[in-house]
Scaffold this motif. Structure first.
Motif, PDB file in Angstrom:
ATOM      1  N   LYS A 540       0.809  -1.220   0.000  1.00  0.00           N
ATOM      2  CA  LYS A 540       0.000   0.000   0.000  1.00  0.00           C
ATOM      3  C   LYS A 540       0.844   1.274   0.000  1.00  0.00           C
ATOM      4  O   LYS A 540       0.307   2.380  -0.110  1.00  0.00           O
ATOM      5  CB  LYS A 540      -0.935   0.002   1.210  1.00  0.00           C
ATOM      6  N   THR A 541       2.159   1.141   0.124  1.00  0.00           N
ATOM      7  CA  THR A 541       3.030   2.321   0.139  1.00  0.00           C
ATOM      8  C   THR A 541       2.972   3.061  -1.196  1.00  0.00           C
ATOM      9  O   THR A 541       3.156   2.448  -2.254  1.00  0.00           O
ATOM     10  CB  THR A 541       4.486   1.905   0.421  1.00  0.00           C
ATOM     11  N   PRO A 542       2.725   4.364  -1.179  1.00  0.00           N
ATOM     12  CA  PRO A 542       2.735   5.130  -2.436  1.00  0.00           C
ATOM     13  C   PRO A 542       4.117   5.098  -3.090  1.00  0.00           C
ATOM     14  O   PRO A 542       5.147   5.098  -2.408  1.00  0.00           O
ATOM     15  CB  PRO A 542       2.378   6.553  -1.984  1.00  0.00           C
ATOM     16  N   GLY A 574      -0.815   0.458  -3.325  1.00  0.00           N
ATOM     17  CA  GLY A 574      -0.937   1.893  -3.152  1.00  0.00           C
ATOM     18  C   GLY A 574      -0.788   2.641  -4.461  1.00  0.00           C
ATOM     19  O   GLY A 574      -0.546   2.034  -5.524  1.00  0.00           O
ATOM     20  N   HIS A 632       1.295  17.966  -4.323  1.00  0.00           N
ATOM     21  CA  HIS A 632       0.932  16.548  -4.353  1.00  0.00           C
ATOM     22  C   HIS A 632       2.113  15.675  -3.934  1.00  0.00           C
ATOM     23  O   HIS A 632       1.954  14.712  -3.173  1.00  0.00           O
ATOM     24  CB  HIS A 632       0.468  16.158  -5.755  1.00  0.00           C
ATOM     25  N   LYS A 635       2.498  15.816  -0.237  1.00  0.00           N
ATOM     26  CA  LYS A 635       1.429  15.040   0.395  1.00  0.00           C
ATOM     27  C   LYS A 635       1.766  13.555   0.376  1.00  0.00           C
ATOM     28  O   LYS A 635       1.581  12.840   1.374  1.00  0.00           O
ATOM     29  CB  LYS A 635       0.104  15.300  -0.329  1.00  0.00           C
ATOM     30  N   MET A 636       2.285  13.073  -0.767  1.00  0.00           N
ATOM     31  CA  MET A 636       2.653  11.659  -0.875  1.00  0.00           C
ATOM     32  C   MET A 636       3.831  11.331   0.048  1.00  0.00           C
ATOM     33  O   MET A 636       3.883  10.248   0.655  1.00  0.00           O
ATOM     34  CB  MET A 636       3.021  11.314  -2.323  1.00  0.00           C
ATOM     35  N   ARG A 638       4.496  12.734   2.906  1.00  0.00           N
ATOM     36  CA  ARG A 638       3.979  12.653   4.274  1.00  0.00           C
ATOM     37  C   ARG A 638       3.221  11.362   4.508  1.00  0.00           C
ATOM     38  O   ARG A 638       3.062  10.920   5.655  1.00  0.00           O
ATOM     39  CB  ARG A 638       3.066  13.854   4.565  1.00  0.00           C
ATOM     40  N   ARG A 639       2.758  10.731   3.421  1.00  0.00           N
ATOM     41  CA  ARG A 639       2.069   9.442   3.540  1.00  0.00           C
ATOM     42  C   ARG A 639       3.048   8.271   3.479  1.00  0.00           C
ATOM     43  O   ARG A 639       2.632   7.117   3.469  1.00  0.00           O
ATOM     44  CB  ARG A 639       1.023   9.287   2.432  1.00  0.00           C
ATOM     45  N   GLY A 640       4.348   8.570   3.419  1.00  0.00           N
ATOM     46  CA  GLY A 640       5.357   7.510   3.401  1.00  0.00           C
ATOM     47  C   GLY A 640       5.795   7.061   2.032  1.00  0.00           C
ATOM     48  O   GLY A 640       6.369   5.971   1.879  1.00  0.00           O
ATOM     49  N   ALA A 641       5.539   7.880   1.014  1.00  0.00           N
ATOM     50  CA  ALA A 641       5.861   7.491  -0.360  1.00  0.00           C
ATOM     51  C   ALA A 641       7.355   7.255  -0.551  1.00  0.00           C
ATOM     52  O   ALA A 641       8.196   7.872   0.100  1.00  0.00           O
ATOM     53  CB  ALA A 641       5.385   8.570  -1.331  1.00  0.00           C
ATOM     54  N   ARG A 685      13.773   5.379   0.891  1.00  0.00           N
ATOM     55  CA  ARG A 685      12.576   6.029   0.356  1.00  0.00           C
ATOM     56  C   ARG A 685      12.910   7.036  -0.745  1.00  0.00           C
ATOM     57  O   ARG A 685      12.002   7.490  -1.443  1.00  0.00           O
ATOM     58  CB  ARG A 685      11.806   6.715   1.484  1.00  0.00           C
TER      59      ARG A 685
END
Length: 696
Positions: A540-542, A574, A632, A635-636, A638-641, A685
């Protein structure tokens, strides 16, 4: 890169008389000179017996992948010995070997072999260290580097007085000369004393010049002063530049004996030669396996290419059958980088052989020189082999020759005017001519001799001494091993660079080799490594991917992997986004059908941002689209992309600048941009894989 050959002579050599006499005298007073008639100590005698009564005054250690630092190590040793100095030489891999073979010997006793009258340890060493690929150590240095990094005693190398010269390529950007910098830091941290500042040579420009400037202005003068102080006498005078200008022309140092054999005796000689180890920078010739070519097809054709090249495409897709390897099979995984062994073009090999009068079908073996111990003899490439195989498989013919090699070739020119021109081309006074002709025009050794300086006549044994061993080329897999379990896919750009001096093109060795492989033929794959461009362990990781040109290759494999996970395994994945830089949609939009009609429609590729640099008056590159979508992207993040970047060096650098700007605008004041970016890299990352667009 340079192979073993003769040292830099003429205006690049140190004359052991006149203004440089003080250097020799000071070293003599320090007890560091052996008679010029003393037989050269073997590697084992000089370095594997630290308790020897008279270890070398100066030790040159080198770490190399393709022979560059070894070439300069032997040149430096020859210069020292020409002055009567006691200079030893050793590949760093032999240090670890010596410890494993004799566990009671400490590494520090080898690196710091001398004792002062008061009993304090003392060692004098220079380390010539190559950085391999994108910042890593050369294969021969991995064990030694690990050993150094595992030492906890910060006084372990106390008494070692050292210098480091790093060999690297600035086209690799932030990883330029990583290993030279690392060694310099490690020796200092372990108690060694740096006697000259760290020096870095750039192989993308004129590494001969970098090395010459370092040794004449820093290394030799410092060593002379050190020797004087070791003897507690006044510092000597410095070497003078005018005494480096003589035209003494030492012959090429031959390290092997060559014997032509009958093809009927091939099996007999091969059995014996297979027992002889290969040199540290030639191990790859016996590695890996040969895989069958299933398909080679063009993805697009550059209309600007000359029709004379008869090239079917500017970017190619190659498929190997991974089920029937000949040799030691490799296990491939999505995201792997694989190393292939290319061949030189047949036309180039035949032109060079005709020019030099070589019989391509003649078969030969290499043997130790008389007086060389067989126990320390190593082959530079597998023998027996034909001259054709040597020039095709084992010798770099498209790499520009160094000035020191050109100096050697000037001695082999039969035309007086050409000999003088070659001598000038190799001299410091005409450095700009060398850079403008050889380097900027990408004139390789094969064309240098076979096309531009046809009066050169060099015997094959001497050619072996000056040529660089063929090196593997690394490519990213462009397929998922889940979706294509029996195949390996590669994507590569065909390198053809027009020259301004004439109508010819500098052609990439590997790209032209692979683009012309017949279906059913085999290609040698010697090794594979896991890159940082892997599918995140949490589905699910972006995932944000940024690429231009053939840099999309590993991204395609990752998209395929997520597509398979989603459609075949029922895994919820993701967001998977691709920022892709091309020229025009109708020209070089490679994998258009797969990306748009298969993966985009299926939702496996959640979004595709296409940057077409030539579709409008002002150029739009992929980094511009990343900046346009900065909110964008943040935002990604911060979601762990995970952010993966692959492509030309310049693009990767620009993308990082954009990413830093995004972070700077959004980051809390408590953390710096550098800390944030570094943490992303440490966690895997943020991963970059860059390449030189002119190398293939």
């Amino acid at each position: 890169e340079g192979a073993r050959g003769d040292d830099l002579t003429g205006d690049d050599s140190l004359n052991a008389s006149g203004g440089c006499l003080s250097l020799v005298e000071s070293l003599a007073k320090a007890g560091s000179i052996r008679s010029a008639n003393t037989h050269e100590s073997t590697l084992m005698e000089a370095f594997f017996d630290p308790s020897a009564d008279n270890p070398p005054y100066l030790t040159i250690y080198y770490a190399t992948q393709s022979g560059t630092s070894e070439f300069y190590a032997y040149a430096l040793q020859q210069e020292g010995r020409a002055m009567g100095l006691d200079v030893g030489i050793c590949n760093v891999s032999h240090l670890i070997h010596s410890i494993e073979m004799s566990l009671d010997q400490e590494l520090c006793e080898i690196l710091v072999p001398h004792k002062t009258k008061s009993g304090r340890p003392r060692g004098r060493a220079v380390f010539l260290i190559s950085t391999y690929n994108d910042g890593g150590p050369s294969d021969d240095a991995k064990a030694f580097l690990k050993a150094l990094q595992n030492i906890k005693d910060h006084k372990y190398l106390k008494g070692l007085r050292y210098g480091v010269f790093g060999f690297g390529n600035s086209t690799f950007g932030s990883t330029y000369n990583t290993q030279g910098k690392l060694y310099d830091q490690l020796f200092s941290q372990l108690g060694g004393k740096r006697i000259v500042p760290l020096a870095l040579g750039d192989d993308s420009k004129d590494i001969d010049w970098d090395f010459e400037q370092w040794k004449w202005k820093s290394w030799w003068p410092t060593l002379a002063d050190l020797a004087s102080r070791d003897n507690q006498s006044a510092p000597p005078g410095q070497p003078s530049e005018e005494n480096k200008g003589n035209k003494a022309k030492a012959d090429i140092e031959e390290k092997y004996a060559l014997e032509f054999i009958s093809p009927a005796d091939y099996a007999q000689h091969k059995q014996k030669c297979d027992q002889v180890p290969l040199h540290s920078n030639a191990q790859h010739f016996r590695e890996g396996a040969a895989y069958t070519v299933k398909d080679v097809k063009p993805l697009w054709k550059d209309p600007d290419l000359s029709p004379k090249l008869k090239q079917s495409g500017s970017t190619m897709h190659l498929i190997l059958d991974s089920t029937d390897p000949l040799g030691d099979p490799l296990k491939f995984k999505t995201g792997d980088n694989i190393a292939i062994m290319p061949h030189n073009r047949l036309s180039l090999v035949e032109t060079l052989a005709t020019q030099l009068g070589y019989d391509l079908d003649a078969m030969f073996i290499l043997k130790p020189l008389e007086g060389t111990e067989e126990a320390v003899f190593e082959l530079p490439f597998p023998t027996p082999c034909t001259v054709r195989d040597f020039l095709t498989k084992y010798c770099e013919l498209t790499t520009p020759p160094r000035r020191s090699v050109i100096r050697t070739l000037s001695k082999c020119a039969t035309n007086g005017e050409e000999a003088e021109e070659l001598y000038q081309l190799s001299s410091k006074k005409h450095r700009e001519k060398y850079l403008n002709f050889v380097v900027s025009q990408n004139v390789g050794l094969g064309e240098f001799i076979g096309v531009y300086y046809k009066s050169i006549q060099i015997p094959i044994l001497k050619f072996v001494a000056v040529c660089t061993p063929m090196q593997p080329r690394w490519y990213s897999m462009s397929s998922s091993n889940l979706l294509h379990s029996d195949e390996v896919h590669l994507t590569f750009s065909v390198v053809s660079i027009p020259r301004s001096i004439d109508s010819s093109y500098a052609q990439g060795t590997a790209s032209h080799y692979m683009s012309n492989l017949p279906i059913g033929d085999r290609m040698q794959v010697i090794r594979n490594t896991t890159s940082g461009l892997v599918v995140p362990s949490e589905p699910k990781t972006p995932l944000i991917m940024i690429a231009n040109g053939s840099g999309v290759a590993p991204m395609l494999g990752l998209i395929q992997e997520r597509h398979y996970q989603k459609k075949e395994l029922g895994v919820k994945v993701g967001p998977t986004e691709l920022f892709f830089g091309i020229r025009r949609r109708d020209l070089d939009f490679i994998y258009r059908e797969e990306l748009l009609e298969t993966y985009k429609q299926a939702g496996s590729l959640s979004s595709l941002h296409l940057a077409c640099s030539r579709a409008q008056m002002h150029k739009i590159y992929v980094q511009h689209l990343v900046a346009k979508n900065s909110e964008h992207v943040w935002k990604m993040l911060r979601r762990g992309a995970h952010i993966y970047v692959c492509g030309k060096l310049s693009m990767c650098a620009e993308v990082e600048n954009v990413l830093r700007a995004i972070v700077s605008r959004n980051l809390d004041e408590e953390q710096s941009v550098d800390e944030f970016i570094e943490k992303l890299k440490e966690e895997g990352r943020y991963v970059q894989e860059s390449f030189d667009a002119n190398h293939a």
